[in-house]
Each structure stands twice: as C-alpha cells, then as structure tokens.
Design a protein around this motif. Structure first.
Motif, short mmCIF file in Angstrom:
data_model
loop_
_atom_site.label_atom_id
_atom_site.label_comp_id
_atom_site.label_asym_id
_atom_site.label_seq_id
_atom_site.Cartn_x
_atom_site.Cartn_y
_atom_site.Cartn_z
N ASN A 134 51.76 25.83 3.67
CA ASN A 134 50.75 27.03 3.84
C ASN A 134 49.61 26.78 4.74
N PHE A 135 49.17 25.69 5.15
CA PHE A 135 48.08 25.25 6.01
C PHE A 135 48.43 24.64 7.17
N HIS A 136 49.33 23.74 7.32
CA HIS A 136 49.65 23.40 8.54
C HIS A 136 51.17 22.54 8.72
N PRO A 137 51.57 22.81 9.95
CA PRO A 137 53.52 22.66 9.92
C PRO A 137 53.35 21.03 9.88
N ARG A 138 52.22 20.03 10.21
CA ARG A 138 52.57 18.75 10.10
C ARG A 138 51.74 18.15 8.84
#
Length: 199
Positions: free
Chosen positions: A123-127
C-alpha cells in the motif's frame, strides 16, 4: 604611527582575510546520529518467507521502522509519510533514490505473517520490505535498534494493541545510523532530510 597610516597598513591584511573567508566552504554537518550505538546485523523472515539479513543490504542506504499491520493509526500514517517522502526524493534523484532500501519490521510476530506484511507494505511503496520473526528474534532486533514495544491486553471482542517506538531511522551504506526522518512534519520534510544525507 598615526591612525591613518595604521589603517592603510591593515587594509591589505583585511583584503586577504576577506578573500580567504570567501573561498572557504563551511564544513559539512555531521549526521545527527553519527556514532550512535544503533543497529547491527540480524536475520529475520521476509515477505516471501525467505531469510533476510541486514548485511544483504550492504552498500545501500536503509530506512527502518518498527510497527505492525493491525496498527489502527500511527503505523499507517508514519509509513505513508516516510514512503511518500521517499517517492518525492526518488523523483528528483532517481539514481540516489534507488540506493535506499526501506524496511518495515513487525513488533507483532504472532499476527504479522509474511503474507500479511506483503499486503500491508504494497500500500505504501513497491520496494518497502516487511520483516518478521519469532518473538525472541524481534526482541533482539528492537534492542539493537534502540526501539521498544509492548503487547497490550486482549480487548473486548478480540484483538490487542501494541505500544511501540514510532521512529523512522535512516542508515548509511555501511549500516551506520545517520538520522531520524521527520515523519511528523510530512513527506516534504522527509524528502529534505534524505537530500541532506543520501549522496
């Protein structure tokens, strides 16, 4: 020697001093957490169920936050601001942004399975990478990283809250502590802090 002659003799000296001060750049500020005894190697379980070690990220900057996926307010807000700040920084500095590995370490190992963490971090960052482990492992890691947590009592209707340190640390390429990201001030402040220390 009269006053006028003295002033004439001092003028070249002032000129030299002025030129020197103009050429001298201020020394770079030391990171606020430089030398702090925070961090250390560990091995936990990643979102895919595989072992993940701190040393796996050698050569990369790392952000570290201790939280849990069932957290009703603090964790989602802190994580959203930290990752939004990272995205701002990545947009302005793609190559430098790629050198930062964000980590979310669970303080609720009983409920935070790798699958739960994967769903949360997406939900926040792909990494952003979620990590969990046995309680003894989490206790060791939180202690090493100057973080605390406490499992609350069972609530009516089930479930419980976990009190925990809500600090987002920034570490350097050798795992050294650099700074605390100001998530309380919003994404722009986070991006500005990354700008200071990620080179």
């Amino acid at each position: 020697m009269n006053r006028q002659t003295m002033l004439r003799n001092l003028t070249p000296l002032f000129a030299v001093l002025l030129a020197l001060s103009a050429c001298t750049e201020p020394a770079p500020a030391e990171p606020p957490l430089a030398g702090a005894a925070i961090g250390g190697d560990f091995t936990l379980t990643g979102e895919d169920g595989d072992p993940v070690s701190w040393s796996d990220f050698e050569g990369q900057y790392r952000t570290v936050y201790f939280g849990y996926t069932y957290c009703p307010d603090v964790c989602p807000v802190d994580t959203q601001r930290a990752m939004a700040g990272l995205k701002i920084f990545e947009k302005g500095h793609p190559a430098l942004g790629a050198k930062i590995q964000p980590l979310f370490i669970s303080v609720d190992p009983a409920r935070d399975t790798p699958a739960m963490l994967k769903e949360f971090t997406a939900n926040f960052h792909p990494r952003l990478l979620g990590l969990t482990g046995a309680k003894a492992q989490i206790d060791t890691v939180t202690k090493a990283f100057a973080a605390t947590y406490s499992i609350g009592e069972e609530q009516p209707g089930g479930g419980y809250l976990v009190g925990h340190t809500n600090i987002t640390y920034l570490f350097g390429p050798e795992g050294e502590p650099l700074a605390i990201l100001p998530t309380d001030e919003g994404p722009e402040a986070v991006a500005a802090e990354l700008e200071k220390w990620v080179h």
